[in-house]
Motif scaffolding. Structure first.
Motif, mmCIF file in Angstrom:
data_model
loop_
_atom_site.group_PDB
_atom_site.id
_atom_site.type_symbol
_atom_site.label_atom_id
_atom_site.label_comp_id
_atom_site.label_asym_id
_atom_site.label_seq_id
_atom_site.Cartn_x
_atom_site.Cartn_y
_atom_site.Cartn_z
ATOM 1 N N GLU A 113 0.829 -1.198 0.000
ATOM 2 C CA GLU A 113 0.000 0.000 0.000
ATOM 3 C C GLU A 113 0.868 1.255 0.000
ATOM 4 N N SER A 114 0.327 2.311 -0.590
ATOM 5 C CA SER A 114 0.999 3.602 -0.569
ATOM 6 C C SER A 114 -0.032 4.696 -0.771
ATOM 7 N N GLY A 115 0.394 5.930 -0.547
ATOM 8 C CA GLY A 115 -0.483 7.063 -0.787
ATOM 9 C C GLY A 115 -1.038 7.726 0.452
ATOM 10 N N GLY A 116 -0.786 7.151 1.601
ATOM 11 C CA GLY A 116 -1.277 7.747 2.831
ATOM 12 C C GLY A 116 -0.480 8.972 3.220
ATOM 13 N N GLY A 117 -0.929 9.632 4.279
ATOM 14 C CA GLY A 117 -0.226 10.806 4.763
ATOM 15 C C GLY A 117 -1.117 11.653 5.629
ATOM 16 N N LEU A 118 -0.652 12.850 5.916
ATOM 17 C CA LEU A 118 -1.420 13.821 6.688
ATOM 18 C C LEU A 118 -2.151 14.732 5.711
ATOM 19 N N VAL A 119 -3.459 14.761 5.827
ATOM 20 C CA VAL A 119 -4.265 15.556 4.900
ATOM 21 C C VAL A 119 -5.272 16.392 5.675
ATOM 22 N N GLN A 120 -5.714 17.454 5.048
ATOM 23 C CA GLN A 120 -6.677 18.338 5.707
ATOM 24 C C GLN A 120 -8.102 17.869 5.474
ATOM 25 N N PRO A 121 -8.980 18.139 6.405
ATOM 26 C CA PRO A 121 -10.395 17.809 6.195
ATOM 27 C C PRO A 121 -10.910 18.459 4.921
ATOM 28 N N GLY A 122 -11.730 17.713 4.205
ATOM 29 C CA GLY A 122 -12.309 18.221 2.977
ATOM 30 C C GLY A 122 -11.505 17.905 1.735
ATOM 31 N N SER A 123 -10.293 17.450 1.906
ATOM 32 C CA SER A 123 -9.450 17.136 0.751
ATOM 33 C C SER A 123 -9.730 15.722 0.251
ATOM 34 N N SER A 124 -9.032 15.363 -0.820
ATOM 35 C CA SER A 124 -9.182 14.031 -1.414
ATOM 36 C C SER A 124 -7.850 13.300 -1.383
ATOM 37 N N LEU A 125 -7.949 11.996 -1.501
ATOM 38 C CA LEU A 125 -6.747 11.165 -1.419
ATOM 39 C C LEU A 125 -6.936 9.943 -2.296
ATOM 40 N N ARG A 126 -5.849 9.464 -2.861
ATOM 41 C CA ARG A 126 -5.897 8.217 -3.599
ATOM 42 C C ARG A 126 -4.851 7.268 -3.034
ATOM 43 N N LEU A 127 -5.319 6.167 -2.519
ATOM 44 C CA LEU A 127 -4.425 5.134 -2.006
ATOM 45 C C LEU A 127 -4.204 4.083 -3.091
ATOM 46 N N SER A 128 -3.011 3.524 -3.118
ATOM 47 C CA SER A 128 -2.670 2.502 -4.103
ATOM 48 C C SER A 128 -2.302 1.201 -3.416
ATOM 49 N N CYS A 129 -2.688 0.113 -4.035
ATOM 50 C CA CYS A 129 -2.306 -1.219 -3.586
ATOM 51 C C CYS A 129 -1.663 -1.920 -4.778
ATOM 52 N N GLU A 130 -0.363 -2.036 -4.725
ATOM 53 C CA GLU A 130 0.347 -2.699 -5.812
ATOM 54 C C GLU A 130 0.450 -4.182 -5.500
ATOM 55 N N THR A 131 -0.031 -5.010 -6.410
ATOM 56 C CA THR A 131 -0.054 -6.447 -6.184
ATOM 57 C C THR A 131 1.005 -7.143 -7.020
ATOM 58 N N SER A 132 1.479 -8.270 -6.529
ATOM 59 C CA SER A 132 2.417 -9.087 -7.288
ATOM 60 C C SER A 132 2.359 -10.516 -6.770
ATOM 61 N N GLY A 133 2.849 -11.432 -7.590
ATOM 62 C CA GLY A 133 2.919 -12.827 -7.177
ATOM 63 C C GLY A 133 1.677 -13.636 -7.472
ATOM 64 N N PHE A 134 0.662 -13.009 -8.068
ATOM 65 C CA PHE A 134 -0.556 -13.740 -8.404
ATOM 66 C C PHE A 134 -1.286 -12.995 -9.522
ATOM 67 N N THR A 135 -2.265 -13.673 -10.100
ATOM 68 C CA THR A 135 -3.062 -13.077 -11.168
ATOM 69 C C THR A 135 -4.316 -12.460 -10.572
ATOM 70 N N VAL A 136 -4.414 -11.165 -10.679
ATOM 71 C CA VAL A 136 -5.526 -10.458 -10.051
ATOM 72 C C VAL A 136 -6.875 -10.916 -10.581
ATOM 73 N N ASP A 137 -6.912 -11.384 -11.815
ATOM 74 C CA ASP A 137 -8.185 -11.745 -12.451
ATOM 75 C C ASP A 137 -9.003 -12.745 -11.639
ATOM 76 N N GLY A 138 -8.356 -13.572 -10.860
ATOM 77 C CA GLY A 138 -9.082 -14.578 -10.110
ATOM 78 C C GLY A 138 -9.268 -14.246 -8.639
ATOM 79 N N TYR A 139 -9.048 -12.992 -8.290
ATOM 80 C CA TYR A 139 -9.057 -12.600 -6.893
ATOM 81 C C TYR A 139 -10.031 -11.453 -6.616
ATOM 82 N N ALA A 140 -10.401 -11.375 -5.363
ATOM 83 C CA ALA A 140 -11.032 -10.174 -4.833
ATOM 84 C C ALA A 140 -9.955 -9.385 -4.110
ATOM 85 N N ILE A 141 -9.924 -8.098 -4.371
ATOM 86 C CA ILE A 141 -8.975 -7.208 -3.706
ATOM 87 C C ILE A 141 -9.792 -6.188 -2.913
#
Length: 126
Positions: free
Chosen positions: A6-34
């Protein structure tokens, strides 16, 4: 070996927006729930949102609909959060589990996931 970073976290102000990322590896995402979970200080880990790697269907916890959106691009799953409030503060975890019989909603509500990332801290404060 399933790996989730995971990445993208931090200190943010109320009312703002944020995008968190989850980079996956070692498996095929097509057959999974994330899924994304969050854990506020002193609280249990709660399910936030989930996406099916098979058909792209999504689930968002009822109380978070309208502000939380999940999406996927190749091997990365994103959690978009808008209009952040202090109550969104916590550690956000990414999790993965093969798709089987349960719906992604049930999987998320039951925290039925076997692989977890280490989390990214989000702090909403002015």
């Amino acid at each position: 070996q399933v790996q989730l970073v995971e990445s993208g976290g931090g200190l943010v102000q109320p009312g703002s927006s944020l995008r968190l990322s989850c980079e996956t590896s070692g498996f095929t995402v097509d057959g999974y729930a994330i899924a994304w979970f969050r854990q506020a200080p002193g609280n249990v880990r709660d399910g936030v949102s989930c996406i099916s790697g098979k058909d792209g269907s999504t689930y968002v916890a009822n109380s978070l609909k309208g502000r939380f959106t999940i999406s996927r691009e190749k091997n990365t799953v994103f959690l978009h959060i808008s209009s952040l409030i202090p109550g969104d503060t916590g550690v956000y975890f990414c999790a993965a589990e093969p798709l089987r019989l349960l719906s992604i909603a049930s999987m998320t509500r039951l925290a039925h996931f076997g692989s977890w990332g280490h989390g990214t801290q989000v702090t909403v404060s002015s």
